[in-house]
Design a protein around this motif. Structure first.
Motif, short mmCIF file in Angstrom:
data_model
loop_
_atom_site.label_atom_id
_atom_site.label_comp_id
_atom_site.label_asym_id
_atom_site.label_seq_id
_atom_site.Cartn_x
_atom_site.Cartn_y
_atom_site.Cartn_z
N SER A 41 43.61 29.61 32.29
CA SER A 41 43.53 30.00 33.77
C SER A 41 41.93 31.21 33.88
N PHE A 42 41.77 31.76 32.90
CA PHE A 42 40.60 32.63 32.65
C PHE A 42 39.42 31.91 32.86
N GLY B 78 39.09 30.53 36.46
CA GLY B 78 38.53 31.66 37.14
C GLY B 78 37.05 31.87 37.02
N TRP C 237 35.11 28.97 39.11
CA TRP C 237 35.50 29.27 40.26
C TRP C 237 34.62 30.21 40.85
N ALA C 238 34.53 31.50 40.12
CA ALA C 238 33.95 32.82 40.64
C ALA C 238 32.28 32.24 40.58
N PHE D 118 36.38 36.27 41.83
CA PHE D 118 37.10 36.23 40.57
C PHE D 118 38.50 36.61 40.77
N ASN D 119 38.69 37.63 41.87
CA ASN D 119 39.93 38.20 42.27
C ASN D 119 40.57 37.51 43.50
N SER D 120 40.34 36.30 43.69
CA SER D 120 40.74 35.42 44.70
C SER D 120 42.22 35.09 44.36
N THR E 8 43.99 24.52 39.29
CA THR E 8 43.34 25.48 40.30
C THR E 8 44.22 27.02 39.91
N LEU F 257 43.76 30.16 38.98
CA LEU F 257 43.02 31.19 38.97
C LEU F 257 43.90 32.53 38.02
N PRO F 258 42.96 33.34 37.57
CA PRO F 258 43.86 34.37 36.77
C PRO F 258 44.67 35.29 37.54
#
Length: 314
Positions: free
Chosen positions: A91-92, A95, A98-99, A249-251, A267, A269-270
């Motif tokens: 997941s990291f 992320g 994604w970011a 990143f914090n989404s 999908t 995310l962290p």
């Protein structure tokens, strides 16, 4: 015979008075400034600093959400377990993809849109207003709207693709190959207005004389952009890129509503993984350890990025 007269005694030089009034005035100004700052600091301490410290403490305990459960200190056990958790590190990785993707695409597209809005465009005010629409919409509403657009059967996107002879049965949010790119598109669309407004404000601060002088010297549009516009925007680009990376990143809400981390964790995310671990599996201590690791990694990444940018400026 003349008698010398003794010199007249010189008047005592008055001692300079202490700047008491100036000191009192500065003390009063500090008290007034403190009185204005404290009301804004109280919510930050109560709702940000204290929960952060509590989360760090939970990271070293086995706290759960189970009823009548006690939180016992376990030291680094959560971090040791986290080091071998392949699902978290996957997941990291997602992320980071994604970011970085959303941040870079937001910057490139927003810069182009800002340059367009800064030109002598007809209906420029209306265009600027329309460009802010994604920013004014709540993330949940955006997620629901784009989920409907991506609907496999009867969705507007597949219908438009079918009208031009392209495949019209793609399950955009349910396919392993298209789920992450699909949500990246939505993330870029949502974040573009804020980046565009920031870059547009920077463009309007550049003196026209600089670009006009470069044009008179025979510089092309690209040369003017590279030699005049881009260096002037550099501080703004560094700042907005750093903030966008943190936000992206914090989404959480956007991806949670659209896919809930699926399909098959493509999908995940962290922040979403941490949320599910805390409130679905009820492992608060383990989820807090994830949060601590994420904060440390993001700070290190931003430190490296900002340090490289400042070295270039130096």
């Amino acid at each position: 015979m003349t008698v010398a007269t003794p010199p007249a005694p010189t008047a005592a030089r008055p001692q300079p008075s202490k700047p008491r009034k100036r000191h009192d005035r500065s003390s009063q100004q500090r008290r007034e400034a403190l009185a204005l700052v404290v009301p804004s600091l109280v919510p930050i301490v109560v709702f940000s600093v204290l929960p952060l410290l509590q989360g760090v403490w939970y990271a070293f305990t086995d706290a759960t959400l189970r009823r009548n459960d006690t939180a016992d200190f376990v030291g680094l056990a959560n971090f040791g377990r986290l080091a071998g958790d392949s699902f978290f590190w996957n997941s990291f990785k997602i992320g980071i993809i994604w970011a970085v993707s959303v941040t870079v695409l937001q910057l490139v597209l927003s810069l182009g849109l800002a340059l367009l809005l800064n030109s002598n465009l007809r209906f420029r005010s209306l265009t600027r207003l329309l460009a802010l629409i994604p920013w004014a919409m709540p993330p949940v509403v955006v997620a629901i709207m784009w989920t409907m657009i991506y609907t496999p059967n009867g969705g507007p996107l597949n219908a438009a693709l079918g009208a031009v002879g392209l495949p019209s049965d793609t399950n955009w949010l349910g396919d392993f190959n298209t789920a992450l790119p699909a949500v990246i598109v939505v993330g870029v669309w949502v974040g573009m207005p804020q980046t565009t407004v920031t870059l547009l404000a920077g463009l309007q601060q550049i003196p026209l004389e600089l670009t006009e002088a470069a044009a008179v010297d025979g510089a092309s549009a690209w040369q003017r952009f590279r030699a005049v516009v881009l260096p002037a925007l550099r501080p703004i680009v560094v700042s907005i890129t750093s903030l966008n990376f943190i936000w992206n990143f914090n989404s959480f809400g956007l991806v949670y509503v659209m896919t809930e981390g699926g399909p098959g964790g493509q999908t995940m995310l962290p922040m979403l993984f941490t949320y599910l671990e805390a409130f679905k599996n009820r492992n608060i201590g383990y989820a807090a350890a994830m949060g601590v690791v994420l904060v440390i990694v993001v700070v290190l990444l931003l430190f490296g990025f900002l340090r490289s940018q400042f070295k270039k400026e130096a």
